[in-house]
Scaffold this motif. Structure first.
Motif, PDB file in Angstrom:
ATOM      1  N   ARG A   1     -15.473   0.317  11.276  1.00  0.00           N
ATOM      2  CA  ARG A   1     -16.224  -0.317  10.150  1.00  0.00           C
ATOM      3  C   ARG A   1     -16.998  -1.408  10.718  1.00  0.00           C
ATOM      4  O   ARG A   1     -17.117  -1.882  11.922  1.00  0.00           O
ATOM      5  CB  ARG A   1     -15.036  -0.592   8.967  1.00  0.00           C
TER       6      ARG A   1
ATOM      7  N   SER B   1      -5.982  -0.310   1.923  1.00  0.00           N
ATOM      8  CA  SER B   1      -6.708   0.357   1.049  1.00  0.00           C
ATOM      9  C   SER B   1      -8.182  -0.742   0.868  1.00  0.00           C
ATOM     10  O   SER B   1      -9.238  -0.233   0.616  1.00  0.00           O
ATOM     11  CB  SER B   1      -6.331   0.771  -0.218  1.00  0.00           C
ATOM     12  N   LEU B   2      -7.855  -1.946   0.825  1.00  0.00           N
ATOM     13  CA  LEU B   2      -8.858  -2.774   0.721  1.00  0.00           C
ATOM     14  C   LEU B   2      -9.927  -2.904   2.017  1.00  0.00           C
ATOM     15  O   LEU B   2     -11.206  -3.317   1.512  1.00  0.00           O
ATOM     16  CB  LEU B   2      -8.207  -4.329   0.847  1.00  0.00           C
ATOM     17  N   THR B   3      -9.802  -2.177   3.149  1.00  0.00           N
ATOM     18  CA  THR B   3     -10.784  -2.370   3.965  1.00  0.00           C
ATOM     19  C   THR B   3     -11.961  -1.175   3.748  1.00  0.00           C
ATOM     20  O   THR B   3     -13.035  -1.126   4.272  1.00  0.00           O
ATOM     21  CB  THR B   3     -10.193  -1.912   5.500  1.00  0.00           C
ATOM     22  N   ASP B   4     -11.726  -0.449   2.756  1.00  0.00           N
ATOM     23  CA  ASP B   4     -12.535   0.429   2.114  1.00  0.00           C
ATOM     24  C   ASP B   4     -13.793   0.070   1.193  1.00  0.00           C
ATOM     25  O   ASP B   4     -14.547   0.585   0.928  1.00  0.00           O
ATOM     26  CB  ASP B   4     -11.912   1.896   1.504  1.00  0.00           C
ATOM     27  N   PHE B   5     -13.501  -1.484   0.975  1.00  0.00           N
ATOM     28  CA  PHE B   5     -14.336  -2.170  -0.036  1.00  0.00           C
ATOM     29  C   PHE B   5     -15.209  -3.050   0.863  1.00  0.00           C
ATOM     30  O   PHE B   5     -14.926  -3.606   2.169  1.00  0.00           O
ATOM     31  CB  PHE B   5     -13.590  -2.918  -1.080  1.00  0.00           C
ATOM     32  N   ALA B   6     -16.464  -3.491   0.125  1.00  0.00           N
ATOM     33  CA  ALA B   6     -17.400  -4.230   0.808  1.00  0.00           C
ATOM     34  C   ALA B   6     -16.987  -5.585   1.311  1.00  0.00           C
ATOM     35  O   ALA B   6     -17.134  -6.093   2.388  1.00  0.00           O
ATOM     36  CB  ALA B   6     -18.390  -4.377   0.014  1.00  0.00           C
ATOM     37  N   ALA B   7     -15.795  -6.248   0.629  1.00  0.00           N
ATOM     38  CA  ALA B   7     -15.430  -7.388   1.174  1.00  0.00           C
ATOM     39  C   ALA B   7     -14.618  -7.516   2.325  1.00  0.00           C
ATOM     40  O   ALA B   7     -14.789  -8.885   3.201  1.00  0.00           O
ATOM     41  CB  ALA B   7     -14.560  -8.202  -0.177  1.00  0.00           C
ATOM     42  N   TYR B   8     -14.197  -6.576   2.589  1.00  0.00           N
ATOM     43  CA  TYR B   8     -13.231  -6.534   4.028  1.00  0.00           C
ATOM     44  C   TYR B   8     -13.514  -5.343   4.606  1.00  0.00           C
ATOM     45  O   TYR B   8     -12.266  -4.551   4.982  1.00  0.00           O
ATOM     46  CB  TYR B   8     -11.766  -6.706   3.683  1.00  0.00           C
ATOM     47  N   PRO B   9     -14.518  -5.129   5.074  1.00  0.00           N
ATOM     48  CA  PRO B   9     -14.840  -3.904   6.016  1.00  0.00           C
ATOM     49  C   PRO B   9     -14.315  -3.919   7.246  1.00  0.00           C
ATOM     50  O   PRO B   9     -15.102  -4.023   8.281  1.00  0.00           O
ATOM     51  CB  PRO B   9     -16.418  -3.693   5.905  1.00  0.00           C
TER      52      PRO B   9
ATOM     53  N   ASP C   1       0.888  -0.989   0.245  1.00  0.00           N
ATOM     54  CA  ASP C   1       0.060  -0.083  -0.183  1.00  0.00           C
ATOM     55  C   ASP C   1       0.786   1.377  -0.020  1.00  0.00           C
ATOM     56  O   ASP C   1       0.502   2.269  -0.748  1.00  0.00           O
ATOM     57  CB  ASP C   1      -1.018  -0.033   1.317  1.00  0.00           C
TER      58      ASP C   1
ATOM     59  N   SER D   1     -20.963  -9.422   6.835  1.00  0.00           N
ATOM     60  CA  SER D   1     -19.602  -8.865   7.367  1.00  0.00           C
ATOM     61  C   SER D   1     -19.818  -8.346   8.938  1.00  0.00           C
ATOM     62  O   SER D   1     -19.082  -7.449   9.600  1.00  0.00           O
ATOM     63  CB  SER D   1     -18.966  -7.712   6.600  1.00  0.00           C
TER      64      SER D   1
END
Length: 339
Positions: free
Chosen positions: A336, A287-295, A91, A273
């Protein structure tokens, strides 16, 4: 007998010289030098284009080694890592590469995955002298890195710094305390901690902050899972510890990648989730934690600010005085769904 005229510039691999390029482009050799230099010395776009076109036509390549002997700079920066699959590092690297290239530097990645590897590099010598080394590897100490790269300047982002090298580190205290406080306000009384590479001084400090924050807020640590690194795979394996009937109220991971693995291993406990058996917290604010898969609720810091400090040391080495304390970048908590 050497018939080369006195003062002639060295030939490139194709046999063309700087003088040849200057003649074809109808400019002086000084202009050719400036056209290939990363230094911000003035040259008109029209002249630069003529020089580059002439160089391409002749197959001329500048002698970077000769330039470095003249300027005492190589415009190379080494980035020393354990490996390059830590998502937290990835990142940062895009931002870091942009900052270094803006300074006219090119980056060399050096992978060091053990103390023996550092010593091997030192014994065999490193092929590049660099202007600075940026050290993420916890296996490296500042003195060894300076010796490895024949450079007086190592910026320590992990590893073992010393008073002769600057260091930039996240200050985890504020963010971790806020995460634990968030958990207790939601009824958490017991917790597990999933740790990473405990040889890392940064990781050791992070663990101690978690332990202090849990104690401070009256949360009992009932389990510690030593994942050994910060990978998704290790987190997924650690997740098996939380599939039984008896689980803690919250699981705190010292990296988001590990938390992502725990989340996938325990998806049955997180419909849409949202936690039903335990709350899940990470660290890094990927940055991936801003997506629905990994909140994932996480602790993070301003990566641009972090890189700005690094870039300042690279651009202005004299801004560091031996003995200066590490530069700390404050962390914050981001809530989140998983928390």
């Amino acid at each position: 007998m050497n018939d080369k005229p006195k003062g002639e510039s060295p030939k490139s691999a194709t046999g063309a010289t700087m003088a040849d390029v200057a003649a074809l482009a109808r400019v002086s050799r000084a202009v050719v030098s400036r056209a290939f230099s990363v230094d911000p010395r003035p040259i008109s776009p029209e002249k630069r284009e003529r020089v580059l076109k002439a160089a391409a036509q002749l197959g001329y390549q500048p002698n970077l080694l000769a330039q470095s002997l003249t300027t005492k700079r190589t415009n190379l920066v080494a980035v020393v890592v354990n490996h390059i699959h830590d998502l937290s590092d990835l990142d940062l690297f895009d931002c870091l590469l942009n900052a270094m290239q803006s300074l006219g530097k090119q980056v060399l990645f050096i992978r060091v995955n053990s103390v023996d590897r550092v010593e091997q590099f030192l014994r065999n010598g490193v092929a590049h002298h660099v202007d600075a080394a940026l050290v993420w590897s916890d296996f490296a100490d500042a003195a060894t890195v300076r010796q490895m790269f024949r450079s007086d300047f190592a910026v320590m982002l992990n590893g073992r710094p010393d008073p002769l090298s600057p260091a930039v580190v996240p200050d985890s205290t504020i963010g971790i305390r806020a995460a634990v406080r968030d958990a207790t306000e939601k009824g958490v009384r017991t917790a597990a901690l999933v740790t990473g590479r405990e040889s890392s001084p940064v990781e050791q400090a992070r663990i101690q902050i978690y332990l202090h924050a849990l104690s401070e807020h009256g949360v009992t640590l009932v389990q510690t899972v030593r994942a050994g690194d910060y990978t998704y795979q290790s987190g997924y394996q650690a997740g098996a510890s939380f599939l039984s009937d008896k689980v803690p109220d919250a699981v705190f991971c010292t990296s988001d990648a590990s938390a992502m693995g725990v989340l996938d291993a325990c998806r049955a406990h997180f419909p849409e989730s949202r936690p039903t058996r335990f709350r899940l917290y990470g660290y890094d604010n990927l940055s991936l934690t801003d997506f629905a898969a990994y909140p994932i609720s996480s602790v993070g810091y301003d990566q641009e600010e972090f890189v700005e400090h690094i870039a300042r040391f690279v651009a202005e080495p004299n801004s560091f005085t031996p003995g200066d304390p590490p530069v700390s970048v404050p962390t914050r908590f981001i809530s989140r769904l998983t928390g």
